[in-house]
Enzyme design. Structure first.
Site, short mmCIF file in Angstrom:
data_model
loop_
_atom_site.label_atom_id
_atom_site.label_comp_id
_atom_site.label_asym_id
_atom_site.label_seq_id
_atom_site.Cartn_x
_atom_site.Cartn_y
_atom_site.Cartn_z
CB ALA A 61 0.30 -5.78 -14.45
CG ASP A 62 1.98 -4.72 -8.00
OD1 ASP A 62 3.10 -5.27 -8.03
OD2 ASP A 62 1.28 -4.66 -6.97
CB THR A 63 -1.87 -8.76 -8.56
OG1 THR A 63 -1.97 -8.84 -9.98
CG2 THR A 63 -3.12 -9.35 -7.93
#
Length: 182
Positions: A61-63
């Site tokens: 994941a990446d935010t």
């Protein structure tokens, strides 16, 4: 199960839905946004890029925190954090978290969860106290919603867990769709 992230928050969130990784690997990728890249596309591209090789299911994941079309950095200096928080003070902004899952057979599924976060106007004392805490270090947009910065949040529209770093509903749906059964 591999969690392709060194984030303790993502590990806590996965455990919240009953998923316990067998291995945690911190991918080493360049997280610099591409020129002109929209925030949503950036979050998805980075999540997909973090899918490390593995023998089982892999979750990455990446935010990305965005003020308009501007992607804010993961604050690494006091100056960066102060600029981010000053920009967000008294405004709404968007948080996009891309999540990608690869199944043992190589199939990949991904999604992006977008949320709107409203920040209260920060006075000089609040800003200084938060910066002094150091909690901003390495955080997209210079803040952690699950920490002290929760006091600045007027509202969240969308997925709270996505703002923390992993959209749980979307992650669970992707895992089920790829045949994962805990």
């Amino acid at each position: 199960m591999i969690l392709a992230s060194a984030s303790p928050r993502r590990l806590e969130l996965l455990r919240q839905i009953g998923v316990e990784p067998d291995q945690i690997i911190a991918p080493d990728i360049d997280e610099t946004p591409l020129a002109g890249e929209p925030p949503r596309a950036c979050a998805l591209r980075l999540a997909l890029a973090k899918l490390v090789p593995g023998w089982g299911y892999v979750i990455a994941a990446d935010t990305v925190v965005a003020a308009g079309a501007r992607i804010l950095p993961k604050a690494e200096s006091l100056e960066q954090a102060e600029k981010c928080l000053t920009l967000l003070s008294g405004r709404r902004h968007r948080v996009y978290t891309g999540v990608a899952v690869r199944a043992p057979d190589g199939r990949v599924a991904s999604r992006v969860a977008g949320s709107v976060v409203g920040f209260a106007r920060l006075d000089a004392g609040q800003l200084r106290d938060y910066l002094d805490s150091g909690e901003w270090r390495g955080k997209a947009g210079g803040y952690a919603i699950q920490g002290r910065a929760a006091a600045f949040v007027d509202f969240v529209s969308g997925s709270y867990s996505a703002v923390v770093g992993l959209p749980l509903h979307e992650t669970a749906s992707l895992l089920r769709g790829l045949g994962y059964r805990p």
